[in-house]
Design a protein around this motif. Structure first.
Motif, PDB file in Angstrom:
ATOM      1  N   UNK A 142       1.494  19.451  -6.693  1.00 16.69           N
ATOM      2  CA  UNK A 142       2.622  19.028  -5.853  1.00 16.69           C
ATOM      3  C   UNK A 142       2.145  18.802  -4.411  1.00 16.69           C
ATOM      4  N   UNK A 143       1.254  19.661  -3.950  1.00 18.43           N
ATOM      5  CA  UNK A 143       0.719  19.493  -2.579  1.00 18.43           C
ATOM      6  C   UNK A 143      -0.057  18.187  -2.461  1.00 18.43           C
ATOM      7  N   UNK A 144      -0.818  17.830  -3.508  1.00 19.26           N
ATOM      8  CA  UNK A 144      -1.531  16.546  -3.499  1.00 19.26           C
ATOM      9  C   UNK A 144      -0.540  15.393  -3.410  1.00 19.26           C
ATOM     10  N   UNK A 145       0.531  15.483  -4.222  1.00 17.52           N
ATOM     11  CA  UNK A 145       1.541  14.419  -4.238  1.00 17.52           C
ATOM     12  C   UNK A 145       2.205  14.303  -2.870  1.00 17.52           C
ATOM     13  N   UNK A 146       2.528  15.447  -2.277  1.00 17.95           N
ATOM     14  CA  UNK A 146       3.172  15.398  -0.963  1.00 17.95           C
ATOM     15  C   UNK A 146       2.216  14.865   0.100  1.00 17.95           C
ATOM     16  N   UNK A 147       0.942  15.164  -0.054  1.00 15.00           N
ATOM     17  CA  UNK A 147      -0.051  14.590   0.850  1.00 15.00           C
ATOM     18  C   UNK A 147      -0.015  13.066   0.794  1.00 15.00           C
ATOM     19  N   UNK A 148       0.074  12.508  -0.424  1.00 13.39           N
ATOM     20  CA  UNK A 148       0.193  11.049  -0.609  1.00 13.39           C
ATOM     21  C   UNK A 148       1.405  10.508   0.152  1.00 13.39           C
ATOM     22  N   UNK A 149       2.535  11.202  -0.005  1.00 20.78           N
ATOM     23  CA  UNK A 149       3.775  10.738   0.640  1.00 20.78           C
ATOM     24  C   UNK A 149       3.660  10.798   2.164  1.00 20.78           C
ATOM     25  N   UNK A 150       2.986  11.835   2.648  1.00 22.01           N
ATOM     26  CA  UNK A 150       2.802  11.937   4.107  1.00 22.01           C
ATOM     27  C   UNK A 150       1.943  10.794   4.627  1.00 22.01           C
ATOM     28  N   UNK A 151       0.899  10.450   3.885  1.00 21.67           N
ATOM     29  CA  UNK A 151       0.046   9.335   4.312  1.00 21.67           C
ATOM     30  C   UNK A 151       0.831   8.022   4.261  1.00 21.67           C
ATOM     31  N   UNK A 157       0.831  -1.205   0.000  1.00 19.62           N
ATOM     32  CA  UNK A 157       0.000   0.000   0.000  1.00 19.62           C
ATOM     33  C   UNK A 157       0.868   1.258   0.000  1.00 19.62           C
ATOM     34  N   UNK A 158       1.969   1.221   0.760  1.00 28.02           N
ATOM     35  CA  UNK A 158       2.857   2.391   0.788  1.00 28.02           C
ATOM     36  C   UNK A 158       3.591   2.566  -0.536  1.00 28.02           C
ATOM     37  N   UNK A 159       4.035   1.441  -1.112  1.00 26.52           N
ATOM     38  CA  UNK A 159       4.667   1.498  -2.435  1.00 26.52           C
ATOM     39  C   UNK A 159       3.711   2.172  -3.413  1.00 26.52           C
ATOM     40  N   UNK A 160       2.447   1.791  -3.340  1.00 23.96           N
ATOM     41  CA  UNK A 160       1.453   2.365  -4.249  1.00 23.96           C
ATOM     42  C   UNK A 160       1.274   3.861  -4.004  1.00 23.96           C
ATOM     43  N   UNK A 161       1.189   4.256  -2.742  1.00 25.78           N
ATOM     44  CA  UNK A 161       0.983   5.678  -2.431  1.00 25.78           C
ATOM     45  C   UNK A 161       2.144   6.516  -2.949  1.00 25.78           C
ATOM     46  N   UNK A 162       3.370   6.003  -2.794  1.00 24.83           N
ATOM     47  CA  UNK A 162       4.516   6.762  -3.300  1.00 24.83           C
ATOM     48  C   UNK A 162       4.529   6.777  -4.828  1.00 24.83           C
TER      49      UNK A 162
END
Lengths: 416, 416
Positions: free
Chosen positions: B75-84, B25-30
């Motif tokens: 970019x903020x959306x992408x960083x949100x993904x990485x934070x999750x 799941x984390x691999x996918x989010x990144x």
């Protein structure tokens, strides 16, 4: 304003008072227990009316039995009240807490849900048992029992409300809807301004009606289409014992077994042995074609329909299917189960862990009877039902499941 | 089978696969985060269609602003993904466990909810943010965004689904309903065979429609008619600062203040000072007759209607009422509040504790701004919304609130 709306409004007032009732709730529960015993004869007299009406209406003997109250059963209700009084109070417990960098102190505190509606069927003891749990958790309750038990329910409710008044609590903490028409139950399901949750207790018909019609949050309880999977590596004697216990120790309850899945490699040995043991209790088997090839000639063995695999028999009937492997067993359960309790009987560690992880039910077992899914057995104290949904509460619902929480934040002028 | 039923079915398959997905799941989010950045231009181009349509349709500037995506916002959306992705995985956590006298080992384990439906309005970033939280908690999600953002949502969903596929996860973990008619949203609300929960995110109109029509469990979020009570003993400067912050720091959000209640003894001093400070931001006051006697002559001070006290203005408007005492303040809140966040500003210990205990809202404060009711501020990480109901989740909903639990029972032949 209708009678039921007025009851909702009264319940909301009572619920607000219960927020700060503290130990008075226990005083009330003990007072109710004593009052139930003191008024046992009045309750039993009212119950006699229900039994007479039930016999006239041709209720089955098992329904009449569930309906019947006697001194012993009234005493059991009273003792149930005392046991609930003795349980720790969930309300006010701090679930977690922290101090933020800005100095804000945040604590997450357990609070009552507020107003709970309960719709149930024939058994009058539910009137007392459900009221006890709701009151202990700080909730006002509106009870809507079945018409078969209406005289008993009214007598019990009067005793409880009078006892509340004698200890200085608002009698509207416990209210009973006396109208047992379908309309009253539909109206209760729509009482979104006043009800915080509605809990139906009963068969699949009642649960579905509530899920389809309710405008308030619902916790589904009690429908248990439970499965056992006898894996290829199962200890056969263990399988026989568990299946026999899960099916026959009390077939009328929701944690009883309804379907057995058997791995094809063990089916030729397992099916005849399990069949033989179940014959002690004259269990009827409804089996798939592959199982029929093995035990089809035996007495009380019929071919199953697809509908049988969806059915909670609550009787001495067991659906049986031979499956190719663990995956097929898990797929079958995903399709047909009500999400209550399922067990794998296996000596294979990997299959056991796969089953526990992949089967999406309230309780998943390895090598034990599904009959253990019960608040008392799980050490949670008395339960109000077994939730088969995933929101809020899953599995046996005790006092904690009748509460909510809130965030309490203490500051000294913090702004954001 | 309709398109939406098929999506439900696909989601259920994907959810079953996610039960054992673990760190994938984390691999996918990144991977999704990278893909969003790589495809930023395509997303921005699609967004331009929505903005053009919105301008033609005459959307307000503030709605157009919420709708707009640019490189920075992608970019903020992408960083949100990485934070999750970086948050701890709630799934598989043991909540509690014990061994019974008969040797049964019972553990209560955190599991995904299953399939989550989300109905939301104009902001396209919700498409990414909600998907991230649902996926991290092991759930398949069906998204139904507003028609204003449909082109943006489709572009974002395609990027996310492709990224899921590249890392070997089922793309149906994230599905978007492309039909933005009212019918599609009604159909989603009725998908009881497949949806485990439906979360509406939006205004009171949307929330009410969902509560009235849904056949699946709902978590109500986001309607915040928040109250402040300025008690007789309040530190006046603190009251001014908290009211100003809670009302004006971001009026469009659900934790902003909508109604101020003022104790009659402090009203003659407090109202003019608070009015003066709020004038800095041209806040309109809608006041009760008693408050009107004190500041009625001032600019932007009008008499309030009863409806005003029920209204979540989400604007530079504040309803004001003078009350006799703490009891009247608590009664007012019980009647008009949406149960989100309320604060008492007081130096009186007893009144503070009474307010905390008796006000039945998700977050109750002493001497701090209601604006702190937020998953990030409360240390819960990203949030999917703020629940104003009491079942399952209350207050900010983070990852843990997107999960359920089950009982895992390991035995060696136990029967009951």
């Amino acid at each position: 304003m209708t009678i039921i709306e007025q009851m909702g409004k009264n319940a909301k007032v009572a619920a607000a008072q219960l927020l700060t009732a503290g130990a008075a709730k226990n005083t009330a529960l003990n007072a109710i227990a004593n009052a139930l015993e003191d008024n046992a004869q009045a309750i039993i007299d009212a119950n006699a009316l229900d039994i007479a009406a039930g016999q006239t209406a041709g209720l089955t003997q098992s329904l009449i039995d569930r309906l019947t109250l006697n001194t012993e059963r009234v005493k059991a209700m009273a003792n149930g009240m005392r046991e609930v009084a003795a349980l720790p109070d969930p309300v006010g417990t701090t679930i977690s807490g922290s101090v933020l960098q800005n100095g804000l102190q945040i604590t997450k505190v357990r609070v009552p849900l507020g107003v709970i509606g309960i719709i149930y069927e024939a058994r009058p003891n539910v009137t007392a048992d459900a009221a006890a749990l709701c009151l202990k958790a700080g909730n006002a309750v509106i009870l809507r029992g079945g018409k078969e038990a209406i005289n008993s329910n009214k007598a019990i409710a009067v005793v409880m409300r009078n006892a509340l008044q004698t200890v200085g609590l608002n009698p509207d903490c416990i209210q009973l809807i006396e109208d047992t028409s379908r309309q009253s139950s539909t109206e209760l399901m729509g009482l979104s301004e006043y009800l915080d949750v509605l809990i139906p207790r009963g068969g699949a018909g009642l649960i579905n009606a509530v899920v389809q019609n309710a405008k308030v949050p619902v916790i589904e309880t009690g429908v248990g289409n439970c499965h056992a999977f006898v894996d290829a590596s199962a200890d056969l004697q263990m399988a026989v014992d568990i299946i026999f216990n899960a099916k026959t120790s009390r077939p009328s309850v929701c944690n009883a077994l309804e379907t057995m899945l058997v791995h094809k490699n063990i089916a030729p040995q397992a099916l005849p042995q399990i069949y033989k043991k179940l014959k002690d209790k004259a269990v009827e088997l409804r089996v798939c074609p592959r199982a029929f090839e093995i035990i089809g000639g035996e007495q009380d063995v019929k071919l199953a329909t697809d509908e049988d695999f969806y059915t909670e028999f609550l009787d001495y009937i067991l659906a049986v299917r031979v499956v190719d492997d663990l995956d097929q067993a898990i797929e079958h359960i995903a399709k047909y189960s009500s999400g209550h309790s399922e067990v794998i009987i296996t000596q294979d560690y990997k299959n056991a862990e796969q089953f526990l992880q992949r089967v999406d039910s309230a309780a998943v077992y390895v090598n034990a009877s599904t009959r253990f899914t019960d608040g008392g057995e799980f050490g949670m104290g008395a339960e109000i039902g077994i939730s088969t949904q995933k929101l809020h509460a899953r599995g046996p619902m005790g006092l904690e499941q009748l509460t909510s929480m809130k965030f309490v934040v203490r500051g000294n002028g913090q702004v954001r």
